[in-house]
Write a protein that holds these residues in place. Structure first.
Motif, PDB file in Angstrom:
ATOM      1  N   GLU A 513       0.828  -1.194   0.000  1.00 35.55           N
ATOM      2  CA  GLU A 513       0.000   0.000   0.000  1.00 35.55           C
ATOM      3  C   GLU A 513       0.868   1.251   0.000  1.00 35.55           C
ATOM      4  OE1 GLU A 513      -2.227   0.153   3.644  1.00 35.55           O
ATOM      5  OE2 GLU A 513      -0.429   0.344   4.885  1.00 35.55           O
ATOM      6  N   ALA A 514       0.254   2.381  -0.313  1.00 35.11           N
ATOM      7  CA  ALA A 514       0.912   3.676  -0.205  1.00 35.11           C
ATOM      8  C   ALA A 514       0.646   4.263   1.176  1.00 35.11           C
ATOM      9  CB  ALA A 514       0.397   4.621  -1.287  1.00 35.11           C
ATOM     10  N   ASN A 515       1.548   5.100   1.625  1.00 31.35           N
ATOM     11  CA  ASN A 515       1.446   5.695   2.953  1.00 31.35           C
ATOM     12  C   ASN A 515       1.576   7.208   2.879  1.00 31.35           C
ATOM     13  OD1 ASN A 515       3.350   2.911   3.573  1.00 31.35           O
ATOM     14  ND2 ASN A 515       1.400   3.131   4.627  1.00 31.35           N
ATOM     15  N   LEU A 516       1.347   7.841   4.020  1.00 31.17           N
ATOM     16  CA  LEU A 516       1.734   9.228   4.196  1.00 31.17           C
ATOM     17  C   LEU A 516       3.160   9.234   4.736  1.00 31.17           C
ATOM     18  CD1 LEU A 516       1.473  12.297   4.608  1.00 31.17           C
ATOM     19  CD2 LEU A 516       0.467  11.806   6.858  1.00 31.17           C
ATOM     20  N   VAL A 517       4.083   9.803   3.988  1.00 37.95           N
ATOM     21  CA  VAL A 517       5.471   9.924   4.438  1.00 37.95           C
ATOM     22  C   VAL A 517       5.683  11.385   4.832  1.00 37.95           C
ATOM     23  CG1 VAL A 517       7.902   9.607   3.852  1.00 37.95           C
ATOM     24  CG2 VAL A 517       6.175   8.067   2.903  1.00 37.95           C
ATOM     25  N   LEU A 518       5.833  11.617   6.122  1.00 36.84           N
ATOM     26  CA  LEU A 518       5.974  12.975   6.639  1.00 36.84           C
ATOM     27  C   LEU A 518       7.440  13.220   6.977  1.00 36.84           C
ATOM     28  CD1 LEU A 518       4.486  15.547   7.475  1.00 36.84           C
ATOM     29  CD2 LEU A 518       4.171  14.543   9.742  1.00 36.84           C
ATOM     30  N   PHE A 519       8.069  14.097   6.232  1.00 34.14           N
ATOM     31  CA  PHE A 519       9.477  14.434   6.447  1.00 34.14           C
ATOM     32  C   PHE A 519       9.565  15.572   7.459  1.00 34.14           C
ATOM     33  CE2 PHE A 519       9.264  12.658   2.172  1.00 34.14           C
ATOM     34  CZ  PHE A 519      10.273  11.706   2.216  1.00 34.14           C
ATOM     35  N   VAL A 520      10.363  15.360   8.502  1.00 34.06           N
ATOM     36  CA  VAL A 520      10.595  16.372   9.528  1.00 34.06           C
ATOM     37  C   VAL A 520      12.090  16.667   9.506  1.00 34.06           C
ATOM     38  CG1 VAL A 520      10.266  16.996  11.942  1.00 34.06           C
ATOM     39  CG2 VAL A 520       8.704  15.367  10.854  1.00 34.06           C
ATOM     40  N   VAL A 521      12.464  17.847   9.006  1.00 34.95           N
ATOM     41  CA  VAL A 521      13.862  18.144   8.692  1.00 34.95           C
ATOM     42  C   VAL A 521      14.387  19.235   9.626  1.00 34.95           C
ATOM     43  CG1 VAL A 521      15.465  18.861   6.882  1.00 34.95           C
ATOM     44  CG2 VAL A 521      13.433  17.522   6.286  1.00 34.95           C
ATOM     45  N   THR A 602      -0.032  16.947  13.028  1.00 33.29           N
ATOM     46  CA  THR A 602      -0.228  16.723  11.590  1.00 33.29           C
ATOM     47  C   THR A 602      -0.666  15.292  11.311  1.00 33.29           C
ATOM     48  OG1 THR A 602       1.479  18.379  11.109  1.00 33.29           O
ATOM     49  CG2 THR A 602       0.869  16.889   9.332  1.00 33.29           C
ATOM     50  N   VAL A 603      -0.036  14.336  11.963  1.00 35.88           N
ATOM     51  CA  VAL A 603      -0.412  12.930  11.768  1.00 35.88           C
ATOM     52  C   VAL A 603      -1.846  12.697  12.232  1.00 35.88           C
ATOM     53  CG1 VAL A 603       0.055  10.570  12.534  1.00 35.88           C
ATOM     54  CG2 VAL A 603       1.949  12.069  11.876  1.00 35.88           C
ATOM     55  N   ARG A 604      -2.207  13.282  13.369  1.00 37.37           N
ATOM     56  CA  ARG A 604      -3.563  13.091  13.897  1.00 37.37           C
ATOM     57  C   ARG A 604      -4.605  13.725  12.969  1.00 37.37           C
ATOM     58  NH1 ARG A 604      -2.579  14.753  18.467  1.00 37.37           N
ATOM     59  NH2 ARG A 604      -3.234  16.937  18.288  1.00 37.37           N
ATOM     60  N   THR A 605      -4.334  14.938  12.476  1.00 36.40           N
ATOM     61  CA  THR A 605      -5.274  15.606  11.583  1.00 36.40           C
ATOM     62  C   THR A 605      -5.446  14.833  10.279  1.00 36.40           C
ATOM     63  OG1 THR A 605      -4.675  17.764  12.496  1.00 36.40           O
ATOM     64  CG2 THR A 605      -5.765  17.752  10.350  1.00 36.40           C
ATOM     65  N   HIS A 606      -4.337  14.368   9.730  1.00 33.24           N
ATOM     66  CA  HIS A 606      -4.427  13.599   8.489  1.00 33.24           C
ATOM     67  C   HIS A 606      -5.158  12.292   8.707  1.00 33.24           C
ATOM     68  CE1 HIS A 606      -3.025  10.802   5.334  1.00 33.24           C
ATOM     69  NE2 HIS A 606      -3.115  11.861   4.565  1.00 33.24           N
ATOM     70  N   GLY A 607      -4.981  11.685   9.885  1.00 37.96           N
ATOM     71  CA  GLY A 607      -5.676  10.442  10.177  1.00 37.96           C
ATOM     72  C   GLY A 607      -7.186  10.606  10.200  1.00 37.96           C
ATOM     73  N   LEU A 608      -7.668  11.775  10.599  1.00 41.66           N
ATOM     74  CA  LEU A 608      -9.104  12.029  10.574  1.00 41.66           C
ATOM     75  C   LEU A 608      -9.611  12.188   9.146  1.00 41.66           C
ATOM     76  CD1 LEU A 608      -9.374  14.578  13.543  1.00 41.66           C
ATOM     77  CD2 LEU A 608      -9.983  12.148  13.554  1.00 41.66           C
TER      78      LEU A 608
END
Length: 689
Positions: A513-521, A602-608
């Protein structure tokens, strides 16, 4: 429906659609542009101009009575079978369509319980000899894009499922529209479209006002507005039909073949599909303009439409065609033609019954050529003839406008002070990657466990509708993949000679599957050494390319100075992420705790918003923090979220702060030097030796 002739502007798109209507073998059109530019309006209006089609009565696959498909599932058809004439169909493929809806579905329950072979045609069969329109084609799942592009290329759809084979003709004009801000197609899929056109709204107030004027007029009285354009619509439809008849007799001289090959070689395109498409487009252009043979101008216009999306050498190269480069390629081609064929070209005989000069062109051909020249202008009739030429909008689209008017067979106008074409999005033809930001193939980073496979991709393990069969289960809804051994075993256990519906078992597939990849730089002062930051940007670009290839959604958070910032909210536009990474500013203090808090939000908001897409956080840092709370105190909020800490610490003295942070986050720790898949492979080989 809004008349095609009333949509002014969008001259390249108009020409590309008409050429495909004349010669569907060109391979369709991909339309790229911002929202509200009448892309859908023009495509839907095209269907009304196509010549009507004659079909065998009762054939669900639209067979032509004059040449029925020999392997039509509803055939064989008798030569004298009754026929019916109907308008060419416009079939729309929605983004949420399933595979069986696209290619058709076998009624497996009837096949197993009644012993009959029942097949329900899909959208590809419905679009045969018509138009197949895919709005937001970049959001369509890859496996569906593969299906429709293969059918468009071969002119036939194949259904191979559960031991039953069905094939039928599927020749259609394929048109896809997309907004580049929402993500790109894979390069290999871009190449399957014959032509591509970029559209944008004008910035002139007068043109935008005319857009609103025409749309309001249409909404106030649709039939009256459309009636103003009946004559133009009929003339354009007749010109398409006439160009189709002329098409087989158009000559493509050897000199122009040499010109085409030289131009395509100059742009270093992969394979030979570009040469074939340019040749077919040039022939269609000659037929459209009523010429008996292809000329140099046809080759140039064909290359301008067929090559922009084929010059990409990297996923982050913006598609486009530099006019200066095209002019240079045409000059080289001219020299090659003169060297091989002489200044006058070869002595190619024109097609039988056709003469080679405009002076000798038959009256009907000359009239068609004059009409073609008139059609190529933005607009030549109607009450608003002298008004500015914007794009009209359909009632269901938001007000917007089209690109500036220009003759369809003219080269783009000069751009602004910097020489850039103002109608073309900024950056087209330029690479988004700097030469000193070296990228590489990265190690596969995946979310632990098994997902639901709601988002088809190539990253994390998931239960999917396709892939490796790992088991069987009682059906949950309509059966699309029968597990035959389990079905027969169930029937045998119950003592039945033929399986009933209760015995059916469907296959369980495991894929990716595809995922949300969140880069924190980390962009703070501790990372700001120029050589070190170049390496970090190269690593992030490598990860972005990997996310692009695996069809992930990406987001970008940076932290420096006084806090963290969501530079790029989760999106499928990897190009924008690459631009934001390239332009990343550095320096200041290191608010690592703020970055973790923003990441969790951000992860929580996207999960909703997208609960079925699992998140993978890639934290790129050296582990230092010089501002805000202790990261260890806020780390628990990210527990349960798959996280990878890419350790960028370097130098002879290392504190190991990133490794400690990874332990606190219960994350995988990966030194940046070990991110390369090739390096890991070489290391394993060395150890094995």
């Amino acid at each position: 429906m809004f008349p095609f002739s009333a949509i002014v502007g969008l001259d390249d798109l108009r020409l590309a659609l008409l050429l495909n209507a004349v010669s569907p073998g060109i391979g369709g059109v991909l339309v790229r542009g911002e929202k509200g530019t009448a892309k859908s309006t023009m495509v839907r209006a095209l269907a009304a101009l196509l010549p009507p089609v004659t079909t065998v009565v009762g054939c669900r696959f639209g067979c032509d009575p004059a040449a029925p498909d020999a392997v039509c599932p509803d055939g064989p058809h008798d030569p004298g079978a009754p026929a019916a004439t109907a308008a060419a169909r416009l079939v729309e493929l929605p983004v949420g369509a399933t595979e069986d809806r696209v290619v058709g579905a076998l009624d497996l329950q009837r096949a197993l319980t009644e012993g009959v072979r029942a097949y329900e045609p899909g959208l590809l069969a419905a679009a045969h000899r018509g138009v197949l329109y895919v709005d937001e084609v970049n959001l369509l799942p890859d496996h569906l894009v593969d299906l429709l592009l293969d059918a468009a290329a071969m002119g036939r759809s194949y259904v191979e499922r559960d031991g039953v084979s069905v094939r039928h003709a599927a020749r259609f004009l394929l048109v896809g529209t997309m907004n580049p801000e929402e993500g790109e197609l894979r390069p290999q899929l871009l190449d399957r479209f014959g032509l591509t056109v970029d559209v944008a709204a004008p910035r002139q107030p007068s043109a935008r006002a005319e857009v609103v004027r025409r749309r309001l007029a249409y909404e106030a009285a649709p039939e009256e507005f459309a009636g103003r354009w009946d004559t133009d619509e009929a003339a354009l439809a007749g010109h398409i039909a006439a160009a189709r008849e002329r098409l087989p007799g158009v000559l493509l001289p050897d000199a122009e073949l040499t010109r085409i090959a030289t131009v395509c070689a100059a742009f270093d395109v992969d394979g030979l599909r570009a040469d074939i498409v340019v040749a077919r487009t040039a022939v269609a252009l000659a037929a459209w303009h009523g010429r008996p043979r292809v000329i140099e101008a046809d080759v140039r216009d064909a290359a301008r439409l067929a090559l922009p999306h084929r010059r990409r050498r990297d996923p982050f190269d913006a598609p486009g065609l530099d006019e200066g480069q095209l002019d240079k390629a045409m000059e080289e081609a001219r020299a090659a033609v003169e060297a091989e064929h002489g200044p006058d070209g070869p002595d190619d005989d024109p097609p039988p019954g056709r003469r080679d000069t405009d002076a000798d062109t038959p009256d009907d051909d000359r009239a068609a050529a004059d009409h073609a020249a008139a059609d190529s202008r933005a607009d030549d009739s109607g009450p608003d003839r002298d008004a500015p030429q914007p794009t009209a909008q359909a009632p269901d689209e938001e007000p917007a406008a089209a690109s500036d008017p220009a003759p369809a067979n003219a080269t783009p106008r000069d751009g602004g002070p910097d020489g850039r074409d103002e109608r073309r999005p900024s950056g087209i033809g330029e690479s988004l990657q700097r030469p000193d930001e070296k990228t590489f193939k990265t190690k596969l980073l995946a979310v632990p466990g098994t997902g639901t496979g709601a988002r088809a991709g190539r990253r994390s393990a998931a239960w999917t509708r396709s892939g490796r069969v790992v088991g069987a289960r009682t059906p949950r809804g309509r059966v699309t993949s029968v597990h035959l051994p389990a079905t027969l075993t169930s029937a045998a256990a119950s003592g039945r000679r033929r399986p009933l519906a209760d015995d059916l078992r469907e296959s369980v597939h495991k894929g990716r599957e595809a995922n949300l990849v969140l880069f924190v730089v980390d962009a703070s002062g501790s990372m700001a050494a120029s050589r070190r930051m170049r390496a970090v940007k190269g690593a992030v670009l490598s990860l972005l390319r990997d996310a692009y290839q695996r069809r992930d959604k990406v987001g970008l958070i940076t932290f420096r100075g006084t806090g963290a910032e969501l530079v790029l909210p989760p999106t499928t536009s990897h190009e924008i992420a690459a631009v934001r990474t390239r332009d990343l500013r550095t320096g200041g203090r290191t608010p690592l705790a703020d970055a973790l808090l923003l990441t969790a939000r951000t992860v929580r908001t996207h999960g909703l918003r997208d609960p079925h897409r699992r998140a993978l956080v890639v934290l790129v840092t050296d582990g230092r923090h010089t501002m805000g709370a202790d990261p260890a105190t806020v780390a628990p909020i990210l527990r349960g979220t798959a996280t990878v800490v890419v350790d960028c610490e370097s130098g002879p003295v290392r504190l190991g702060l990133a490794a400690r942070l990874a332990v606190t986050l219960d994350a995988e720790h990966l030194p940046v030097s070990e991110l390369s898949a090739e390096l890991l492979r070489d290391t394993r080989i060395g150890r094995a030796a």
